[in-house]
Design an enzyme around this catalytic site. Structure first.
Site, mmCIF file in Angstrom:
data_model
loop_
_atom_site.group_PDB
_atom_site.id
_atom_site.type_symbol
_atom_site.label_atom_id
_atom_site.label_comp_id
_atom_site.label_asym_id
_atom_site.label_seq_id
_atom_site.Cartn_x
_atom_site.Cartn_y
_atom_site.Cartn_z
ATOM 1 N N GLY A 68 -54.782 14.193 -10.150
ATOM 2 C CA GLY A 68 -54.019 14.107 -11.382
ATOM 3 C C GLY A 68 -54.823 14.480 -12.607
ATOM 4 O O GLY A 68 -54.268 14.935 -13.599
ATOM 5 N N GLY A 119 -44.929 14.229 -13.806
ATOM 6 C CA GLY A 119 -43.974 14.998 -13.003
ATOM 7 C C GLY A 119 -44.564 16.271 -12.417
ATOM 8 O O GLY A 119 -43.885 17.310 -12.337
ATOM 9 N N SER A 179 -45.938 9.750 -5.458
ATOM 10 C CA SER A 179 -45.801 9.746 -6.917
ATOM 11 C C SER A 179 -44.383 9.321 -7.280
ATOM 12 O O SER A 179 -43.424 9.812 -6.689
ATOM 13 C CB SER A 179 -46.087 11.137 -7.487
ATOM 14 O OG SER A 179 -47.459 11.399 -7.419
ATOM 15 N N ASN A 181 -42.773 10.037 -9.927
ATOM 16 C CA ASN A 181 -42.177 10.867 -10.971
ATOM 17 C C ASN A 181 -41.471 12.125 -10.489
ATOM 18 O O ASN A 181 -41.045 12.935 -11.291
ATOM 19 C CB ASN A 181 -43.256 11.233 -11.996
ATOM 20 C CG ASN A 181 -43.927 9.994 -12.560
ATOM 21 O OD1 ASN A 181 -43.242 9.050 -12.950
ATOM 22 N ND2 ASN A 181 -45.251 9.970 -12.555
ATOM 23 N N LYS A 219 -51.222 10.171 1.119
ATOM 24 C CA LYS A 219 -51.439 9.213 0.023
ATOM 25 C C LYS A 219 -50.188 8.377 -0.159
ATOM 26 O O LYS A 219 -49.090 8.935 -0.306
ATOM 27 C CB LYS A 219 -51.783 9.971 -1.270
ATOM 28 C CG LYS A 219 -52.087 9.040 -2.441
ATOM 29 C CD LYS A 219 -52.704 9.802 -3.598
ATOM 30 C CE LYS A 219 -52.959 8.912 -4.792
ATOM 31 N NZ LYS A 219 -53.571 9.644 -5.910
ATOM 32 N N ASN A 248 -51.353 5.182 -4.773
ATOM 33 C CA ASN A 248 -50.902 5.872 -5.980
ATOM 34 C C ASN A 248 -50.558 4.819 -7.052
ATOM 35 O O ASN A 248 -50.878 3.649 -6.895
ATOM 36 C CB ASN A 248 -49.678 6.737 -5.631
ATOM 37 C CG ASN A 248 -49.650 8.014 -6.447
ATOM 38 O OD1 ASN A 248 -49.765 7.957 -7.669
ATOM 39 N ND2 ASN A 248 -49.496 9.155 -5.792
ATOM 40 N N GLY A 273 -54.529 1.668 -13.259
ATOM 41 C CA GLY A 273 -55.581 0.899 -13.908
ATOM 42 C C GLY A 273 -55.637 -0.541 -13.433
ATOM 43 O O GLY A 273 -55.129 -0.888 -12.363
ATOM 44 N N GLY A 302 -57.167 0.837 -9.831
ATOM 45 C CA GLY A 302 -57.773 -0.250 -10.585
ATOM 46 C C GLY A 302 -59.262 -0.415 -10.397
ATOM 47 O O GLY A 302 -59.819 -1.469 -10.726
#
Ligand SMILES: Cc1cc2nc3c(=O)[nH]c(=O)nc-3n(C[C@H](O)[C@H](O)[C@H](O)COP(=O)(O)O)c2cc1C
Length: 361
Positions: A68, A119, A179, A181, A219, A248, A273, A302
């Site tokens: 990303g 996205g 993901s 998005n 993933k 993710n 995070g 995180g």
């Protein structure tokens, strides 16, 4: 220094713009004769105890940059120069696409978190392949996803197009079905859809790279129910998958210090995070319990410091990755984390981090 700069300037600027400008500056810096070598010398950690073997390659350290950050493989050399053990580029889709309307990336400083709904904005598989063909030495994974305009029924062909173009240039290939998005993408995590998808991508990799077997990973999302995590783990064993990346971003918004109305106003997207830490660790532990040492596990979600990385490695992760921790930590963060991790290995009386993998299991 970076914290001061962040507090003074960066936190006031739009997140995506800051990312674009700082990444461009880093690339210019590292491309400048003399300066690139200096950055590499200052940031690279040469600690034999951190060396780790994965996917048939020797990595200088277990911390990698998560997918990303460099979606288009524009700055692999610059990012490796900061001291990451490996870089995962992407998500790359078969066709170029603009992603969602801006703004689409938001910092939550009180939570040391980010919400994004990018996205899969990217230049497409052919452009990424052209750049990767000229990449410098170092370990680079390639993360592929579904082109947004492609219907679910054609998703398989879309993924295999990307795999054929990119597998020959990748140290490992990741099928990203997690993901939040891209509408419908995460439905592909259901094993009845995931099995044919991974089988087809495996075949595409072998066709495109007949002489070198390209390691294939999947993933997954932290929002999967425990039974679904087990099902993916079983599928990985059944198909002889090389690895699983967990996790993710999450669509959950629980336990945040940022006021709920402000969070709600930011809208949809994946949260990354610090708030993701516990769930990502729980997913990792569940996977390890199911696959043992037969499948390589990469932990992400995180990770902010060497304590976090150490805990994941002891829980069974061979490698770790981060994105949000790097944003908040700054350019010297990868080096710092590796130096502190090497100290932990030595303090534990070990000569290699390999001996710590799964030590808590
Ligand atoms: C702005 C942003 C963009 C991301 N884009 C991708 C992506 O294209 N593909 C992907 O697999 N993960 C993507 N991720 C997820 C990260 O790779 C990672 O799995 C997640 O952020 C959790 O790690 P972290 O807490 O260290 O950020 C993105 C994360 C962020 C913050």
């Amino acid at each position: 220094m970076y914290r001061f700069l962040y507090w003074l300037v960066l936190q006031r600027l739009p997140a995506e713009g800051t990312h674009r400008v700082s990444f461009a500056l880093l690339r210019v810096l590292v491309a400048t004769p003399g300066l690139g070598a200096l950055v590499r010398r200052l940031c690279t950690v040469r600690a034999p105890e951190l060396r780790v073997h994965a996917f048939g390659r020797d990595l200088p350290g277990p911390l990698g940059l998560a997918a990303g950050f460099d979606k288009d493989a524009k700055g692999v050399g610059a990012l490796l120069a900061l001291g990451f053990g490996f870089i995962e580029i992407g998500t790359v889709t078969a066709e170029a696409q603009p992603g969602n309307p801006k703004p689409r990336m938001f910092r939550l400083p009180r939570d040391r978190a980010v919400i994004n709904r990018m996205g899969f904005n990217n230049d497409g598989a052919s452009a990424a392949a052209r750049r990767l063909a000229h990449r410098p030495p170092g370990i680079v994974g390639v993360n592929i996803g579904k082109t947004k305009r492609v219907a679910e029924a054609e998703a398989l062909a879309d993924f295999t197009t990307s795999a054929e173009r990119l597998a020959p240039l990748a140290d490992y290939l990741v099928v990203n079905v997690s993901s939040p998005n891209t509408p419908g993408l995460r439905d592909l995590q259901a094993v009845d859809k995931l099995r044919p998808l991974l089988t087809a991508v495996r075949a595409a990799c072998d066709l495109a790279s007949p002489l070198r077997r390209v390691p294939l990973l999947v993933k997954i999302a932290p929002d999967l129910a425990d039974d679904d995590i087990d099902a993916v783990a079983d599928l990985a064993l059944e198909l002889g998958l090389d690895g699983i990346i967990a996790t993710n971003t999450t669509i959950a918004r629980t336990g945040l210090a940022t006021p709920a109305d402000r969070v709600a106003a930011l809208g949809a997207g994946g949260l990354s995070g610090a708030p993701l830490k516990q769930r990502s660790l729980a997913v990792l532990r569940r996977l390890r319990a199911r696959v043992g040492t037969k499948v390589t596990l990469i932990a992400v979600g995180g990770i902010e410091n060497a304590d976090d990385a150490w805990l994941r490695i002891r829980a069974g992760a061979r490698l770790v990755q981060a994105y949000t921790g790097f944003i908040y930590g700054g350019p010297l963060w990868p080096r710092r984390l590796h130096v502190q991790l090497a100290a932990k290995v030595r303090a534990a009386g070990l000569s290699s981090i390999e001996d710590a993998i799964g030590a808590d299991v």
